[in-house]
Design a protein around this motif. Structure first.
Motif, mmCIF file in Angstrom:
data_model
loop_
_atom_site.group_PDB
_atom_site.id
_atom_site.type_symbol
_atom_site.label_atom_id
_atom_site.label_comp_id
_atom_site.label_asym_id
_atom_site.label_seq_id
_atom_site.Cartn_x
_atom_site.Cartn_y
_atom_site.Cartn_z
ATOM 1 N N ILE A 1 0.832 -1.210 0.000
ATOM 2 C CA ILE A 1 0.000 0.000 0.000
ATOM 3 C C ILE A 1 0.864 1.257 0.000
ATOM 4 O O ILE A 1 0.584 2.229 -0.719
ATOM 5 C CB ILE A 1 -0.941 -0.019 1.219
ATOM 6 C CG1 ILE A 1 -1.991 -1.116 1.051
ATOM 7 C CG2 ILE A 1 -1.616 1.334 1.418
ATOM 8 C CD1 ILE A 1 -2.869 -1.315 2.269
ATOM 9 N N ALA A 2 1.929 1.244 0.799
ATOM 10 C CA ALA A 2 2.822 2.409 0.855
ATOM 11 C C ALA A 2 3.476 2.661 -0.497
ATOM 12 O O ALA A 2 3.665 3.817 -0.902
ATOM 13 C CB ALA A 2 3.885 2.186 1.933
ATOM 14 N N PHE A 3 3.805 1.592 -1.201
ATOM 15 C CA PHE A 3 4.393 1.738 -2.535
ATOM 16 C C PHE A 3 3.388 2.366 -3.504
ATOM 17 O O PHE A 3 3.724 3.285 -4.266
ATOM 18 C CB PHE A 3 4.850 0.371 -3.044
ATOM 19 C CG PHE A 3 5.269 0.367 -4.489
ATOM 20 C CD1 PHE A 3 6.451 0.971 -4.882
ATOM 21 C CD2 PHE A 3 4.461 -0.232 -5.451
ATOM 22 C CE1 PHE A 3 6.835 0.976 -6.221
ATOM 23 C CE2 PHE A 3 4.838 -0.233 -6.782
ATOM 24 C CZ PHE A 3 6.026 0.376 -7.170
ATOM 25 N N ILE A 4 2.147 1.882 -3.472
ATOM 26 C CA ILE A 4 1.103 2.435 -4.341
ATOM 27 C C ILE A 4 0.875 3.909 -4.024
ATOM 28 O O ILE A 4 0.761 4.752 -4.924
ATOM 29 C CB ILE A 4 -0.206 1.636 -4.179
ATOM 30 C CG1 ILE A 4 -0.020 0.206 -4.680
ATOM 31 C CG2 ILE A 4 -1.358 2.313 -4.921
ATOM 32 C CD1 ILE A 4 -1.200 -0.705 -4.393
ATOM 33 N N TYR A 5 0.838 4.227 -2.746
ATOM 34 C CA TYR A 5 0.593 5.612 -2.337
ATOM 35 C C TYR A 5 1.744 6.524 -2.762
ATOM 36 O O TYR A 5 1.519 7.626 -3.280
ATOM 37 C CB TYR A 5 0.408 5.675 -0.824
ATOM 38 C CG TYR A 5 0.063 7.052 -0.315
ATOM 39 C CD1 TYR A 5 -1.223 7.555 -0.457
ATOM 40 C CD2 TYR A 5 1.022 7.849 0.304
ATOM 41 C CE1 TYR A 5 -1.551 8.820 0.006
ATOM 42 C CE2 TYR A 5 0.710 9.115 0.766
ATOM 43 C CZ TYR A 5 -0.577 9.593 0.616
ATOM 44 O OH TYR A 5 -0.896 10.853 1.064
ATOM 45 N N SER B 1 10.677 4.360 -1.159
ATOM 46 C CA SER B 1 11.615 5.367 -0.656
ATOM 47 C C SER B 1 12.180 6.207 -1.795
ATOM 48 O O SER B 1 12.276 7.441 -1.695
ATOM 49 C CB SER B 1 12.746 4.674 0.111
ATOM 50 O OG SER B 1 13.667 5.614 0.602
ATOM 51 N N VAL B 2 12.542 5.554 -2.888
ATOM 52 C CA VAL B 2 13.071 6.276 -4.056
ATOM 53 C C VAL B 2 11.996 7.186 -4.648
ATOM 54 O O VAL B 2 12.265 8.342 -5.016
ATOM 55 C CB VAL B 2 13.583 5.276 -5.112
ATOM 56 C CG1 VAL B 2 13.936 5.996 -6.411
ATOM 57 C CG2 VAL B 2 14.788 4.517 -4.580
ATOM 58 N N ALA B 3 10.763 6.684 -4.727
ATOM 59 C CA ALA B 3 9.665 7.492 -5.272
ATOM 60 C C ALA B 3 9.427 8.730 -4.420
ATOM 61 O O ALA B 3 9.209 9.829 -4.948
ATOM 62 C CB ALA B 3 8.396 6.645 -5.350
ATOM 63 N N GLU B 4 9.476 8.580 -3.096
ATOM 64 C CA GLU B 4 9.309 9.735 -2.210
ATOM 65 C C GLU B 4 10.426 10.749 -2.417
ATOM 66 O O GLU B 4 10.182 11.961 -2.467
ATOM 67 C CB GLU B 4 9.302 9.266 -0.753
ATOM 68 C CG GLU B 4 8.064 8.496 -0.348
ATOM 69 C CD GLU B 4 8.155 7.961 1.061
ATOM 70 O OE1 GLU B 4 7.132 7.479 1.575
ATOM 71 O OE2 GLU B 4 9.258 8.011 1.647
ATOM 72 N N VAL C 1 12.134 -0.132 -0.818
ATOM 73 C CA VAL C 1 13.174 0.693 -1.449
ATOM 74 C C VAL C 1 12.571 1.521 -2.583
ATOM 75 O O VAL C 1 12.878 2.715 -2.732
ATOM 76 C CB VAL C 1 14.324 -0.196 -1.974
ATOM 77 C CG1 VAL C 1 15.285 0.622 -2.827
ATOM 78 C CG2 VAL C 1 15.063 -0.846 -0.814
ATOM 79 N N ALA C 2 11.699 0.900 -3.379
ATOM 80 C CA ALA C 2 11.055 1.619 -4.483
ATOM 81 C C ALA C 2 10.201 2.771 -3.957
ATOM 82 O O ALA C 2 10.196 3.872 -4.531
ATOM 83 C CB ALA C 2 10.206 0.654 -5.304
ATOM 84 N N ALA D 1 4.329 13.140 4.725
ATOM 85 C CA ALA D 1 5.466 12.581 5.457
ATOM 86 C C ALA D 1 6.137 11.475 4.649
ATOM 87 O O ALA D 1 5.478 10.708 3.947
ATOM 88 C CB ALA D 1 4.995 12.033 6.802
ATOM 89 N N LYS D 2 7.448 11.405 4.753
ATOM 90 C CA LYS D 2 8.215 10.345 4.091
ATOM 91 C C LYS D 2 8.435 9.206 5.080
ATOM 92 O O LYS D 2 8.955 9.424 6.175
ATOM 93 C CB LYS D 2 9.569 10.872 3.614
ATOM 94 C CG LYS D 2 9.505 11.996 2.595
ATOM 95 C CD LYS D 2 10.911 12.358 2.143
ATOM 96 C CE LYS D 2 10.899 13.514 1.157
ATOM 97 N NZ LYS D 2 10.545 14.795 1.802
ATOM 98 N N ILE D 3 8.048 8.007 4.689
ATOM 99 C CA ILE D 3 8.250 6.863 5.582
ATOM 100 C C ILE D 3 8.929 5.693 4.872
ATOM 101 O O ILE D 3 9.216 4.676 5.500
ATOM 102 C CB ILE D 3 6.920 6.388 6.196
ATOM 103 C CG1 ILE D 3 6.027 5.753 5.135
ATOM 104 C CG2 ILE D 3 6.187 7.514 6.891
ATOM 105 C CD1 ILE D 3 4.836 5.038 5.735
ATOM 106 N N GLY D 4 9.189 5.836 3.574
ATOM 107 C CA GLY D 4 9.785 4.732 2.822
ATOM 108 C C GLY D 4 11.125 4.299 3.374
ATOM 109 O O GLY D 4 11.382 3.102 3.559
ATOM 110 N N SER D 5 11.999 5.267 3.652
ATOM 111 C CA SER D 5 13.333 4.931 4.162
ATOM 112 C C SER D 5 13.259 4.289 5.539
ATOM 113 O O SER D 5 14.052 3.398 5.868
ATOM 114 C CB SER D 5 14.201 6.192 4.218
ATOM 115 O OG SER D 5 13.588 7.193 5.020
#
Length: 602
Positions: free
Chosen positions: A421-425, A484-487, A481-482, A435-439
């Motif tokens: 879900i986080a990747f889709i968002y 995080s990179v997108a963010e 990781v994807a 907010a950035k949470i990927g990393s």
């Protein structure tokens, strides 16, 4: 003296009485007095819910705590009293079958052990991190429990890794951890204002408390009815926990665990050591945490929808989320048409096997104390909260990795779903100021990998075949990781092509909806027709039970809530796709459906 009763009060009271009468009639019909007991708090919830919808004046009342040190004093006193109770109250040495003979002091020690292992460590850490009170009260309660679970597990895990037994070092380590955290808290919060302002919405508070009362009453009934220990998963977790008391149970190069993990087992062991009551009862009474999923759900929805006209949406969503599907109606149908169903257990079992509801309802309201409800779902909803909630970098950098590690090691399914879900968002719906949470998600998976390497046998990262990696872990890491990179990229440069694709897709979707909405109705009705066609011969246990969910049972499982969703999408689809938040959650419906159907075969 003239007593004035407003119309919304009368209507709310009427709905409440109707609800209570419905439970009373059901109690008489099924000859089960427990149904009436559940109806009392449910009627209260109905009253407050109706009142909240009809009452237009959402007044918030504020009051000040004259001395800001009072909560700190209470916290310190609570830790001291809990430590003293665990140290000074002797353990009960009687049989678990004679639980009625356990003294109040022993129950006090057990409650103190839960505070020291399951609430106070996390609460102290949160107060150290959240000095500006950014986090909402509801999520603070949930996080206090979740972070405490992880701290307790981490303490137990460290003991086992150091080749010591939990029953020898568990008690002093937990006590020292609590004392250390409270000292750090006092040192970092010495300078405080003289008073503290608290704001309370009484209607909101009343509704949430009434819903939690329903859950509490149900949990108490379930706990007492299944003493000393509920059969099934809870017995398996109990046995697994006993294996970890002395050492990691490694035999023939493999670790003996239940459901592939050991976080919950080690947490249970530490609770057992401090509890002072029979171990089975100590696990059985973990029903006390049944409120976690619903409070986490409410806090999450409130973080997403808490502006102007959206303020009541979290309350509505929370109330609707506790409802069953159409399995109850099918049970009534069986009761009225077949006199052979005199036993309610047999009746509900049959209704469950035909509808995938009741016992197989949406996994939201706990019926056992297990990682899914104590860890998995609360972690999922809390991570969803942080996906939208802006908080300090320190809070996100500390809490999100803990939640990801806790979720993945406690009940990985929900953590993996959140990462998807986080990747889709991040790819399609995220705003630049979100907010950035990927990393931090990647960091959480890194914590899992490190702890996995520290253990004598690789469980979470290894596939168990040769030196290969676990496919779920690899996919989760790649998606994290994807994301995080997108963010990172979107923060510096917008994905214009993605924005154009989304805009074009939304426009085409809106134009084609004049036909698509009838397809939606057709699919919904088609699912019902398929079920009606095979209803007599259908039995969920012959189809795979928990491991297989046929596509046609969704209208039955979601019941009134699903029907309302279909109607809302049918009527308000154009408005939904214009709201980024609603469109995001709408997009999760086909994603969730696809994932569940895919899980049937893999």
């Amino acid at each position: 003296m003239i007593i004035r009763i407003k119309l919304h009060t009368v209507i709310s009271l009427t709905f409440s009485i109707i609800t209570l009468l419905a439970f009373l009639l059901s109690s008489l019909l099924f000859k089960e007095q427990i149904i009436l007991y559940l109806g009392l708090p449910f009627a209260l919830s109905t009253f407050v819910f109706s009142y909240a919808l009809l009452y237009s004046n959402d007044k918030e009342f504020s009051f000040r705590i004259a001395h800001a040190q009072i909560p700190d004093i209470i916290l310190g006193a609570l830790i001291i009293l809990s430590v003293l109770a665990v140290l000074l109250v002797p353990a009960y040495n009687g049989s678990m079958l004679e639980w009625m003979k356990i003294s109040p002091l022993n129950w006090l020690r057990y409650l103190s052990s839960l505070l020291l292992t399951s609430f106070l460590p996390g609460y102290s850490l949160l107060k150290i991190l959240d000095r500006k009170h950014v986090l909402d009260t509801g999520i603070v309660i949930v996080l206090s429990c979740l972070v405490s679970f992880f701290i307790t597990f981490l303490a137990g895990f460290s003991i086992l890794v150091s080749a010591n037994s939990l029953d020898s070092l568990g008690l002093p380590i937990i006590i020292m951890t609590n004392i250390f955290l409270i000292i750090i808290y006092y040192l970092t919060n010495r300078e405080k204002t003289r008073n503290h302002l608290l704001t309370v919405n009484w209607i909101e508070l009343g509704l949430i408390l009434s819903i939690l009362t329903v859950i509490t009453v149900g949990s108490v009934i379930t706990t007492v009815s299944n003493l000393p220990l509920t059969c099934g998963d809870m017995q398996n977790h109990y046995g697994t926990a006993l294996n970890f008391l002395k050492r990691f149970p490694v035999y023939g190069g493999k670790m003996v665990t239940y459901s592939g993990g050991y976080l919950f087992a080690i947490y249970l062991d530490v609770v057992f050591i401090l509890s002072g009551i029979p171990l089975a009862l100590a696990e059985q009474c973990l029903y006390i945490f049944s409120f976690l999923p619903i409070l986490a759900f409410y806090s999450s929805i409130k973080a997403w929808f808490n502006e102007g006209k959206d303020k009541r949406l979290p309350l509505v969503a929370t109330v609707l989320s506790i409802l069953l599907g159409f399995g109850g109606l099918y049970a009534l149908y069986l009761k009225f048409t077949d006199p052979a169903y005199t036993d309610i257990i047999q009746l509900l079992s049959t209704a469950t096997s035909k509808t995938y509801d009741i016992y197989m309802r949406i996994l939201y309201l706990p019926d056992i104390a297990a990682p899914l409800w104590n860890i998995g779902l609360p972690v999922f909803f809390t991570l969803l909260y942080f996906l939208k909630k802006n908080s300090s970098n320190l809070i996100r950098a500390t809490i999100i990795p803990v939640l990801v590690a806790l979720g993945y090691m406690g009940h990985p399914s929900e953590a993996i779903i959140f990462i998807i879900i986080a990747f889709i968002y991040a790819l399609s719906f995220r705003k630049n100021d979100d907010a950035k949470i990927g990393s931090y998600t990647v960091l959480g998976l890194g914590v899992v990998a490190l702890m996995n390497l520290a253990a004598p046998v690789q469980v979470f990262v290894s596939s168990g075949v040769g030196m290969g990696f676990s496919l779920p872990f690899v996919i989760s890491l790649i998606l994290a990781v994807a994301a995080s990179v997108a963010e990172l990229v979107k923060a510096k440069r917008a994905f214009l092509f993605l924005m154009n694709i989304r805009t074009s897709f939304s426009e085409k979707l809106g134009k084609s909806w004049r036909y698509g909405k009838w397809v939606l109705i057709y699919i919904y009705v088609f699912f019902f027709i398929v079920w009606l066609t095979i209803e007599k011969d259908f039995n969920l246990w012959t189809w795979g039970g928990y491991s297989f969910t046929p596509f046609f049972v969704f209208p039955l499982r979601f019941g009134v809530v699903g029907l309302l969703a279909i109607i809302s999408i049918f009527i308000y689809f154009s408005e939904i796709i214009r709201d980024r938040r609603l469109f995001f959650f709408l997009s999760l419906i086909p994603v969730g459906f696809a994932l569940e159907q895919l899980a049937n075969y893999y």
